[in-house]
Design a protein around this motif. Structure first.
Motif, PDB file in Angstrom:
ATOM      1  N   ILE A  19      44.811  56.112  46.928  1.00 21.13           N
ATOM      2  CA  ILE A  19      44.323  56.462  48.263  1.00 21.13           C
ATOM      3  C   ILE A  19      45.380  57.259  49.009  1.00 21.13           C
ATOM      4  O   ILE A  19      45.075  58.248  49.691  1.00 21.13           O
ATOM      5  CB  ILE A  19      43.924  55.197  49.042  1.00 21.13           C
ATOM      6  CG1 ILE A  19      42.848  54.404  48.266  1.00 21.13           C
ATOM      7  CG2 ILE A  19      43.426  55.565  50.429  1.00 21.13           C
ATOM      8  CD1 ILE A  19      41.607  55.203  47.935  1.00 21.13           C
ATOM      9  N   ARG A  20      46.628  56.860  48.887  1.00 22.70           N
ATOM     10  CA  ARG A  20      47.708  57.632  49.512  1.00 22.70           C
ATOM     11  C   ARG A  20      47.788  59.034  48.909  1.00 22.70           C
ATOM     12  O   ARG A  20      48.040  60.015  49.623  1.00 22.70           O
ATOM     13  CB  ARG A  20      49.046  56.912  49.335  1.00 22.70           C
ATOM     14  CG  ARG A  20      49.178  55.612  50.123  1.00 22.70           C
ATOM     15  CD  ARG A  20      50.587  55.047  50.024  1.00 22.70           C
ATOM     16  NE  ARG A  20      50.729  53.843  50.815  1.00 22.70           N
ATOM     17  CZ  ARG A  20      50.840  52.608  50.298  1.00 22.70           C
ATOM     18  NH1 ARG A  20      50.832  52.434  48.987  1.00 22.70           N
ATOM     19  NH2 ARG A  20      50.948  51.561  51.095  1.00 22.70           N
ATOM     20  N   ARG A  21      47.565  59.127  47.607  1.00 23.42           N
ATOM     21  CA  ARG A  21      47.624  60.440  46.945  1.00 23.42           C
ATOM     22  C   ARG A  21      46.561  61.368  47.501  1.00 23.42           C
ATOM     23  O   ARG A  21      46.817  62.552  47.758  1.00 23.42           O
ATOM     24  CB  ARG A  21      47.418  60.248  45.434  1.00 23.42           C
ATOM     25  CG  ARG A  21      47.731  61.494  44.614  1.00 23.42           C
ATOM     26  CD  ARG A  21      49.232  61.704  44.553  1.00 23.42           C
ATOM     27  NE  ARG A  21      49.577  62.979  43.965  1.00 23.42           N
ATOM     28  CZ  ARG A  21      49.684  64.124  44.646  1.00 23.42           C
ATOM     29  NH1 ARG A  21      49.432  64.145  45.947  1.00 23.42           N
ATOM     30  NH2 ARG A  21      50.022  65.243  44.045  1.00 23.42           N
ATOM     31  N   ALA A  56      35.224  53.231  48.561  1.00 24.31           N
ATOM     32  CA  ALA A  56      36.416  53.541  49.350  1.00 24.31           C
ATOM     33  C   ALA A  56      37.069  54.826  48.862  1.00 24.31           C
ATOM     34  O   ALA A  56      37.557  55.631  49.661  1.00 24.31           O
ATOM     35  CB  ALA A  56      37.402  52.380  49.278  1.00 24.31           C
ATOM     36  N   LEU A  57      37.077  55.029  47.548  1.00 19.43           N
ATOM     37  CA  LEU A  57      37.656  56.243  46.972  1.00 19.43           C
ATOM     38  C   LEU A  57      36.893  57.479  47.454  1.00 19.43           C
ATOM     39  O   LEU A  57      37.497  58.492  47.824  1.00 19.43           O
ATOM     40  CB  LEU A  57      37.612  56.156  45.450  1.00 19.43           C
ATOM     41  CG  LEU A  57      38.258  57.296  44.668  1.00 19.43           C
ATOM     42  CD1 LEU A  57      39.769  57.279  44.840  1.00 19.43           C
ATOM     43  CD2 LEU A  57      37.892  57.184  43.185  1.00 19.43           C
ATOM     44  N   ALA A  58      35.576  57.401  47.458  1.00 14.99           N
ATOM     45  CA  ALA A  58      34.771  58.529  47.936  1.00 14.99           C
ATOM     46  C   ALA A  58      35.072  58.811  49.400  1.00 14.99           C
ATOM     47  O   ALA A  58      35.258  59.972  49.798  1.00 14.99           O
ATOM     48  CB  ALA A  58      33.287  58.239  47.736  1.00 14.99           C
ATOM     49  N   ALA A 111      32.630  41.206  49.876  1.00 10.94           N
ATOM     50  CA  ALA A 111      32.253  39.867  50.330  1.00 10.94           C
ATOM     51  C   ALA A 111      31.431  39.125  49.279  1.00 10.94           C
ATOM     52  O   ALA A 111      31.404  37.886  49.274  1.00 10.94           O
ATOM     53  CB  ALA A 111      31.472  39.950  51.638  1.00 10.94           C
ATOM     54  N   ARG A 112      30.763  39.840  48.407  1.00 10.83           N
ATOM     55  CA  ARG A 112      29.942  39.191  47.384  1.00 10.83           C
ATOM     56  C   ARG A 112      30.773  38.379  46.402  1.00 10.83           C
ATOM     57  O   ARG A 112      30.254  37.477  45.736  1.00 10.83           O
ATOM     58  CB  ARG A 112      29.123  40.231  46.615  1.00 10.83           C
ATOM     59  CG  ARG A 112      28.072  40.939  47.460  1.00 10.83           C
ATOM     60  CD  ARG A 112      27.173  41.809  46.611  1.00 10.83           C
ATOM     61  NE  ARG A 112      26.124  42.442  47.402  1.00 10.83           N
ATOM     62  CZ  ARG A 112      25.098  43.118  46.890  1.00 10.83           C
ATOM     63  NH1 ARG A 112      25.002  43.243  45.558  1.00 10.83           N
ATOM     64  NH2 ARG A 112      24.189  43.663  47.669  1.00 10.83           N
ATOM     65  N   ILE A 113      32.070  38.723  46.287  1.00 10.52           N
ATOM     66  CA  ILE A 113      32.932  37.977  45.370  1.00 10.52           C
ATOM     67  C   ILE A 113      34.104  37.334  46.115  1.00 10.52           C
ATOM     68  O   ILE A 113      35.140  37.020  45.528  1.00 10.52           O
ATOM     69  CB  ILE A 113      33.441  38.853  44.218  1.00 10.52           C
ATOM     70  CG1 ILE A 113      34.147  40.111  44.744  1.00 10.52           C
ATOM     71  CG2 ILE A 113      32.286  39.243  43.300  1.00 10.52           C
ATOM     72  CD1 ILE A 113      34.828  40.935  43.646  1.00 10.52           C
ATOM     73  N   GLY A 114      33.946  37.152  47.428  1.00  5.94           N
ATOM     74  CA  GLY A 114      34.951  36.430  48.202  1.00  5.94           C
ATOM     75  C   GLY A 114      36.195  37.227  48.528  1.00  5.94           C
ATOM     76  O   GLY A 114      37.265  36.637  48.719  1.00  5.94           O
ATOM     77  N   LEU A 115      36.073  38.538  48.634  1.00  5.77           N
ATOM     78  CA  LEU A 115      37.220  39.381  48.942  1.00  5.77           C
ATOM     79  C   LEU A 115      36.995  40.146  50.242  1.00  5.77           C
ATOM     80  O   LEU A 115      35.921  40.083  50.833  1.00  5.77           O
ATOM     81  CB  LEU A 115      37.477  40.363  47.791  1.00  5.77           C
ATOM     82  CG  LEU A 115      37.885  39.746  46.456  1.00  5.77           C
ATOM     83  CD1 LEU A 115      38.069  40.825  45.399  1.00  5.77           C
ATOM     84  CD2 LEU A 115      39.165  38.915  46.596  1.00  5.77           C
ATOM     85  N   VAL A 116      38.016  40.858  50.666  1.00  3.14           N
ATOM     86  CA  VAL A 116      37.944  41.668  51.880  1.00  3.14           C
ATOM     87  C   VAL A 116      37.982  43.137  51.486  1.00  3.14           C
ATOM     88  O   VAL A 116      38.475  43.493  50.413  1.00  3.14           O
ATOM     89  CB  VAL A 116      39.106  41.348  52.845  1.00  3.14           C
ATOM     90  CG1 VAL A 116      39.083  39.885  53.244  1.00  3.14           C
ATOM     91  CG2 VAL A 116      40.453  41.708  52.209  1.00  3.14           C
ATOM     92  N   PRO A 117      37.472  44.033  52.324  1.00  2.00           N
ATOM     93  CA  PRO A 117      37.511  45.462  51.996  1.00  2.00           C
ATOM     94  C   PRO A 117      38.945  45.937  51.767  1.00  2.00           C
ATOM     95  O   PRO A 117      39.855  45.582  52.516  1.00  2.00           O
ATOM     96  CB  PRO A 117      36.884  46.127  53.219  1.00  2.00           C
ATOM     97  CG  PRO A 117      36.025  45.066  53.826  1.00  2.00           C
ATOM     98  CD  PRO A 117      36.757  43.782  53.594  1.00  2.00           C
ATOM     99  N   ASP A 118      39.121  46.749  50.735  1.00  2.00           N
ATOM    100  CA  ASP A 118      40.454  47.264  50.437  1.00  2.00           C
ATOM    101  C   ASP A 118      40.375  48.734  50.056  1.00  2.00           C
ATOM    102  O   ASP A 118      39.368  49.396  50.290  1.00  2.00           O
ATOM    103  CB  ASP A 118      41.144  46.420  49.343  1.00  2.00           C
ATOM    104  CG  ASP A 118      40.413  46.416  48.002  1.00  2.00           C
ATOM    105  OD1 ASP A 118      39.736  47.419  47.680  1.00  2.00           O
ATOM    106  OD2 ASP A 118      40.523  45.425  47.260  1.00  2.00           O
ATOM    107  N   SER A 119      41.444  49.263  49.513  1.00  2.00           N
ATOM    108  CA  SER A 119      41.527  50.664  49.089  1.00  2.00           C
ATOM    109  C   SER A 119      41.220  51.620  50.241  1.00  2.00           C
ATOM    110  O   SER A 119      40.636  52.686  50.045  1.00  2.00           O
ATOM    111  CB  SER A 119      40.586  50.925  47.903  1.00  2.00           C
ATOM    112  OG  SER A 119      40.850  50.022  46.851  1.00  2.00           O
ATOM    113  N   GLY A 120      41.613  51.218  51.432  1.00  2.00           N
ATOM    114  CA  GLY A 120      41.418  52.045  52.617  1.00  2.00           C
ATOM    115  C   GLY A 120      40.074  51.869  53.291  1.00  2.00           C
ATOM    116  O   GLY A 120      39.838  52.455  54.356  1.00  2.00           O
ATOM    117  N   ALA A 121      39.184  51.052  52.720  1.00  2.00           N
ATOM    118  CA  ALA A 121      37.844  50.898  53.304  1.00  2.00           C
ATOM    119  C   ALA A 121      37.905  50.339  54.721  1.00  2.00           C
ATOM    120  O   ALA A 121      37.150  50.772  55.601  1.00  2.00           O
ATOM    121  CB  ALA A 121      36.981  50.003  52.420  1.00  2.00           C
TER     122      ALA A 121
END
Length: 258
Positions: free
Chosen positions: A87-89, A111-113, A132-142
């Motif tokens: 994402i930084r790249r 998020a990549l898109a 959220a479907r697998i118990g996580l939070v948005p990542d990769s810049g989302a």
């Protein structure tokens, strides 16, 4: 170039194709490294002035390949070593980027898109913040891009309910630039890349920088940022060519890079 990321060379621009269609282009560490290497190669090629990111097969990308991280307890390390550098790249790439999304773009794939400068979507495309479907939070810049693109209320619902967002919804909300018919996506992405490749590359990249800082900065800070970016743009050969073309009533011929 790894076969998990293919590079198509076109005059002035490159098309990078995520190529694990049997896994809906889900990423493992090797594919993350392959995409990073492809972005480096495209940027280092001085004839390349724009990049299109697309997916092979039925989807853009299903995000993280969960089989590849099964048993991993430190997902922060997975992000810090794999997704965050990508994402930084993209955020720092020296040429404009276009995402051409078809099928599903889920999780880190969505998020990549959204990390690309311009997002085009086929009418069949779906954006799914599946964390959220697998118990996580948005990542990769989302969690950074979503509220800036669609506002905090919609961002919360999209992330917490994890319902798919259609291409038409995404366009009407301002999440993406445009929707095209499925069979027109590749052509529209190519035309967009050609327009960007013909533009003033350094100024377009500086525009990305200015807009990214504008939502969080104070007016005073943003005026200072604009001043500094405009000073650099005014000293670039593209400015002289742009003014000359305007005065001579002809199309500009931008050839320089950053």
């Amino acid at each position: 170039m790894s076969e998990t990321v293919l590079m198509e060379r076109h005059p002035g621009w490159r098309r990078l194709v995520l190529n694990r269609p049997d896994r809906l282009n889900a990423f493992d560490a090797a594919m993350q490294a392959a995409l990073a290497a492809a972005l480096d190669e495209a940027e280092q090629d001085r004839s390349c002035r724009a990049v299109v990111l697309a997916g092979a097969g039925r989807a853009f990308s299903a995000g993280q390949d969960l089989d590849a991280v099964r048993g991993e307890t430190d997902l922060g390390r997975v992000l810090e070593e794999g997704w965050n550098p990508l994402i930084r790249r993209l955020a720092r790439l020296g040429v404009p980027t276009v995402a051409a999304v078809h099928g599903i773009a889920a999780g880190a794939g969505a998020a990549l898109a959204l990390a690309c400068d311009i997002v085009l979507a086929a009418r069949s495309a779906r954006f799914l913040m599946a964390f959220a479907r697998i118990g996580l939070v948005p990542d990769s810049g989302a969690s950074w891009h979503l509220p800036r693109l669609i506002g905090p209320a919609r961002a919360r619902a999209v992330a917490m309910l994890a319902d798919p967002v259609t291409a038409d919804q995404a366009a009407s909300w301002g999440m993406i630039w445009a929707v095209v018919e499925d069979d027109a996506l590749a052509g529209e992405a190519a035309r967009t890349a050609e327009r960007l490749a013909a533009g003033p590359t350094a100024a377009l990249v500086a525009t990305r920088t200015a807009l990214a800082g504008g939502t969080a900065a104070t007016l005073e800070a943003q005026l200072d940022r604009e001043r500094d970016l405009q000073r650099a743009a005014g000293a670039h050969p593209d400015y002289g060519e742009g003014v000359a073309a305007f005065l001579e009533k002809r199309a500009p011929r931008f050839t320089a890079r950053a």
